[in-house]
Design an enzyme around this catalytic site. Structure first.
Site, PDB file in Angstrom:
ATOM      1  N   ASP A   1      55.869  30.641  24.179  1.00  0.00           N
ATOM      2  CA  ASP A   1      55.120  30.202  23.500  1.00  0.00           C
ATOM      3  C   ASP A   1      56.159  32.391  22.942  1.00  0.00           C
ATOM      4  OD1 ASP A   1      55.781  30.494  19.905  1.00  0.00           O
ATOM      5  OD2 ASP A   1      53.292  30.717  20.101  1.00  0.00           O
TER       6      ASP A   1
ATOM      7  N   ASN B   1      58.801  20.642  16.330  1.00  0.00           N
ATOM      8  CA  ASN B   1      60.023  21.423  16.344  1.00  0.00           C
ATOM      9  C   ASN B   1      61.641  21.627  15.536  1.00  0.00           C
ATOM     10  OD1 ASN B   1      58.775  23.269  19.983  1.00  0.00           O
ATOM     11  ND2 ASN B   1      58.509  23.809  17.231  1.00  0.00           N
TER      12      ASN B   1
HETATM   13  C1  FPP Z   1      58.187  29.067  21.145  1.00  0.00           C
HETATM   14  O1  FPP Z   1      58.695  29.591  20.730  1.00  0.00           O
HETATM   15  C2  FPP Z   1      58.769  28.380  22.151  1.00  0.00           C
HETATM   16  C3  FPP Z   1      59.909  27.295  21.822  1.00  0.00           C
HETATM   17  C4  FPP Z   1      59.638  26.054  20.508  1.00  0.00           C
HETATM   18  C5  FPP Z   1      60.483  26.544  22.345  1.00  0.00           C
HETATM   19  C6  FPP Z   1      60.506  26.927  24.179  1.00  0.00           C
HETATM   20  C7  FPP Z   1      61.444  26.505  25.331  1.00  0.00           C
HETATM   21  C8  FPP Z   1      61.429  27.068  26.464  1.00  0.00           C
HETATM   22  C9  FPP Z   1      60.907  28.388  27.242  1.00  0.00           C
HETATM   23  C10 FPP Z   1      62.990  26.774  27.154  1.00  0.00           C
HETATM   24  C11 FPP Z   1      62.639  25.648  27.858  1.00  0.00           C
HETATM   25  C12 FPP Z   1      63.199  25.445  29.269  1.00  0.00           C
HETATM   26  C13 FPP Z   1      63.368  24.167  29.604  1.00  0.00           C
HETATM   27  C14 FPP Z   1      64.627  23.821  30.195  1.00  0.00           C
HETATM   28  C15 FPP Z   1      62.761  23.366  29.958  1.00  0.00           C
HETATM   29  P1  FPP Z   1      59.268  30.313  19.195  1.00  0.00           P
HETATM   30  O2  FPP Z   1      60.321  30.008  19.087  1.00  0.00           O
HETATM   31  O3  FPP Z   1      58.354  29.879  18.676  1.00  0.00           O
HETATM   32  O4  FPP Z   1      58.315  31.525  19.486  1.00  0.00           O
HETATM   33  P2  FPP Z   1      58.174  33.234  18.128  1.00  0.00           P
HETATM   34  O5  FPP Z   1      56.802  32.107  17.162  1.00  0.00           O
HETATM   35  O6  FPP Z   1      57.811  34.272  18.332  1.00  0.00           O
HETATM   36  O7  FPP Z   1      59.382  32.865  17.272  1.00  0.00           O
END
Ligand code: FPP
Length: 238
Positions: A15, A63
Site C-alpha cells: 500500500d 480495486n
Molecule cells: C495500493 O496502493 C496498491 C495497489 C492497489 C496496487 C499494488 C500493486 C503493485 C505494487 C504492483 C505489483 C506488481 C506485480 C507485478 C505483482 P494505493 O494505490 O492504494 O496507494 P495510496 O493509498 O497511497 O493511494
C-alpha cells in the site's frame, strides 16, 4: 538478529503507491511501477532468507472501482511482469520460486488468465518457496468460492454437513496446502486488513509501518521479522 525464527508464511499488503507518486508530482501509475520493482526485490529477498511462502496483495476485488486508466496501468504491469517471468524462467526456477495467482479468475482479462496459467505451469517444479500474487482477490469471495464447492459436495452426497471441518474449509481456499500466515505486513500507515487473507490470518501477527510501499526495502522486511521474533504467540493458550 542472530538465530531468529523465519516466519513460514508472510503476507504483504503493498500500500501507498499513490501517495508516493503524489509526493513526487507523478501520475499514480508511476507509483505502481515503482511498487512493482519493490515487489520483485522483496520476492527475491524472501527466498534468500528462507521464507517458504509469501503472499503479495496486488489487486483486490474492490480495486476495479478505481479510474479505468489506473486499472489498465495495473493490468499492464501484471502483463509486463508475466512476460519477464517467462524470459527469466530458468533464473526463477533456479531461485526455486513457485508462482501462484490467487483470486477470483472470472473478471480478469482472458489473456492475463492465460499468462497466469502458463507462469504457474512453468514454475510448478520449483521447490524452494511459494510466491502467491493475489489479483482480483477478496477474502470474503475466497471463502464464498470455497463454500460453494463444499455445498456442491454436500448436495452430491459426498459429505454430510456435520462432517465439515475447519481444515476442510482451509483446503477449499486459494491457499490450500499452504501454512497460515505467521506475519502480515502493511506499510503506508493504514491499520486494517482490507479483506486480505481473513480466514487464514486468525492467529497472524501484524506489523504496521508508515513507510510507503515503493520505499520499502529488504531492511524493512528484516525489521518486521525481528519484531515478529519478539512477539509472544500463545494461540489462545497461556
Ligand atoms: C495500493 O496502493 C496498491 C495497489 C492497489 C496496487 C499494488 C500493486 C503493485 C505494487 C504492483 C505489483 C506488481 C506485480 C507485478 C505483482 P494505493 O494505490 O492504494 O496507494 P495510496 O493509498 O497511497 O493511494
Amino acid at each position: 538478529m542472530e538465530n531468529r525464527k523465519i516466519p513460514a508464511h508472510i503476507g504483504i499488503i503493498m500500500d501507498g503507491n499513490g501517495r508516493w507518486a503524489k509526493q513526487r508530482n507523478l501520475p499514480r501509475s508511476e507509483g505502481h511501477k515503482a511498487g512493482a520493482k519493490v515487489f520483485k526485490q522483496i520476492c527475491d529477498y524472501a527466498g534468500e532468507i528462507g521464507i517458504k511462502c509469501i503472499t503479495f496483495y496486488a489487486f483486490s476485488t474492490e480495486n476495479w472501482r478505481r479510474p479505468p486508466e489506473e486499472v489498465q496501468a495495473l493490468m499492464d504491469l501484471f502483463r509486463e511482469y508475466m512476460g519477464e517471468a517467462q524470459e527469466r524462467q530458468e533464473e526463477n526456477l533456479q531461485k526455486g520460486m513457485r508462482m501462484h495467482f490467487i483470486g477470483h479468475r472470472e473478471g480478469i482479462p482472458d489473456d492475463l488468465n492465460e499468462l497466469f496459467d502458463t507462469t504457474e505451469e512453468e514454475s510448478k517444479d520449483a521447490d524452494k518457496y511459494d510466491v502467491n500474487i493475489a489479483i482480483n482477490y477478496g477474502g470474503r469471495l475466497e471463502i464464498l468460492d470455497g463454500f460453494k464447492k463444499i455445498a456442491a459436495d454436500v448436495k452430491d452426497g459426498k459429505i454430510n454437513p456435520e462432517d465439515i471441518t475447519e481444515q476442510m474449509i482451509s483446503d477449499h481456499l486459494y491457499t490450500a496446502g499452504e501454512p497460515d500466515p505467521d506475519l502480515i505486513i502493511r506499510p503506508s500507515g493504514e491499520y486494517r486488513l482490507s479483506n486480505f487473507l481473513i480466514w487464514q490470518s486468525a492467529y497472524s501477527e501484524f506489523w504496521f509501518s508508515d513507510i510507503l510501499w515503493p520505499d520499502f526495502t529488504p531492511a524493512d522486511l528484516d525489521k518486521a521479522i525481528d519484531d515478529f521474533n519478539n512477539r509472544n504467540r500463545r494461540f489462545g493458550g497461556v
